[in-house]
Motif scaffolding. Structure first.
Motif, mmCIF file in Angstrom:
data_model
loop_
_atom_site.group_PDB
_atom_site.id
_atom_site.type_symbol
_atom_site.label_atom_id
_atom_site.label_comp_id
_atom_site.label_asym_id
_atom_site.label_seq_id
_atom_site.Cartn_x
_atom_site.Cartn_y
_atom_site.Cartn_z
ATOM 1 N N ALA A 61 0.893 -1.229 0.101
ATOM 2 C CA ALA A 61 -0.046 -0.034 -0.039
ATOM 3 C C ALA A 61 0.988 1.371 -0.086
ATOM 4 O O ALA A 61 0.446 2.296 -0.566
ATOM 5 C CB ALA A 61 -0.901 0.161 1.425
ATOM 6 N N ALA A 62 1.941 1.268 0.911
ATOM 7 C CA ALA A 62 2.962 2.341 0.853
ATOM 8 C C ALA A 62 3.531 2.428 -0.429
ATOM 9 O O ALA A 62 3.733 3.567 -1.041
ATOM 10 C CB ALA A 62 3.928 2.233 1.736
ATOM 11 N N GLY A 71 1.728 7.029 -6.846
ATOM 12 C CA GLY A 71 0.669 8.050 -7.296
ATOM 13 C C GLY A 71 -0.453 7.117 -7.667
ATOM 14 O O GLY A 71 -1.337 7.705 -8.178
ATOM 15 N N LEU A 72 -0.617 5.779 -7.451
ATOM 16 C CA LEU A 72 -1.775 5.066 -7.824
ATOM 17 C C LEU A 72 -2.975 5.520 -6.867
ATOM 18 O O LEU A 72 -2.776 5.818 -5.774
ATOM 19 C CB LEU A 72 -1.439 3.544 -7.771
ATOM 20 N N PRO A 73 -4.120 5.545 -7.418
ATOM 21 C CA PRO A 73 -5.342 5.800 -6.550
ATOM 22 C C PRO A 73 -5.686 4.757 -5.595
ATOM 23 O O PRO A 73 -5.186 3.575 -5.806
ATOM 24 C CB PRO A 73 -6.389 5.674 -7.747
ATOM 25 N N LEU A 90 -7.010 1.174 -14.087
ATOM 26 C CA LEU A 90 -5.697 1.107 -14.535
ATOM 27 C C LEU A 90 -5.760 0.556 -15.820
ATOM 28 O O LEU A 90 -4.762 0.858 -16.853
ATOM 29 C CB LEU A 90 -5.050 0.123 -13.626
ATOM 30 N N ARG A 91 -6.611 -0.068 -16.522
ATOM 31 C CA ARG A 91 -6.484 -0.756 -17.738
ATOM 32 C C ARG A 91 -8.078 -0.995 -18.391
ATOM 33 O O ARG A 91 -8.953 -1.638 -17.886
ATOM 34 C CB ARG A 91 -6.168 -2.361 -17.439
ATOM 35 N N PRO A 92 -8.257 0.234 -19.262
ATOM 36 C CA PRO A 92 -9.558 0.413 -19.568
ATOM 37 C C PRO A 92 -10.274 -0.580 -20.527
ATOM 38 O O PRO A 92 -11.390 -0.328 -20.872
ATOM 39 C CB PRO A 92 -9.276 1.898 -20.464
ATOM 40 N N HIS A 93 -9.454 -1.658 -20.985
ATOM 41 C CA HIS A 93 -10.175 -2.406 -21.917
ATOM 42 C C HIS A 93 -10.849 -3.651 -21.067
ATOM 43 O O HIS A 93 -11.645 -4.434 -21.621
ATOM 44 C CB HIS A 93 -9.061 -3.049 -22.784
#
Length: 81
Positions: free
Chosen positions: A28-29, A35-37, A68-71
């Motif tokens: 998580a850190a 910078g991931l949501p 993260l992966r729109p497909h």
């Protein structure tokens, strides 16, 4: 019972039943540093998902990773046996 009391009960059960995992804490850190949501589930929710996956003998699990992966289709979770 108010929201604040439910939160206290939830926190208590998490501390009692689900020990803190240093590997998950480190992951998580690292996600925050990258910078991931924030998209982690609560420890108790993760435990329930783990129990469900074990129950159906899932070998692979893919969650809705659309941000993260729109497909991938939105709002779906896949578990295969």
């Amino acid at each position: 019972m108010g929201q604040q009391m439910w939160q206290k009960v939830n926190d208590y059960l998490n501390r009692l039943l689900i020990p803190e995992d240093p590997i998950l804490r480190r992951g998580a850190a690292e996600n925050r540093r990258a910078g991931l949501p924030p998209q982690d589930v609560a420890p108790n929710q993760g435990k329930v998902l783990f129990i469900f996956a074990r129950r159906v003998r899932a070998r692979r699990i893919m969650d809705d990773a659309r941000p993260l992966r729109p497909h991938y289709p939105a709002g779906e979770t896949y578990a295969t046996r």
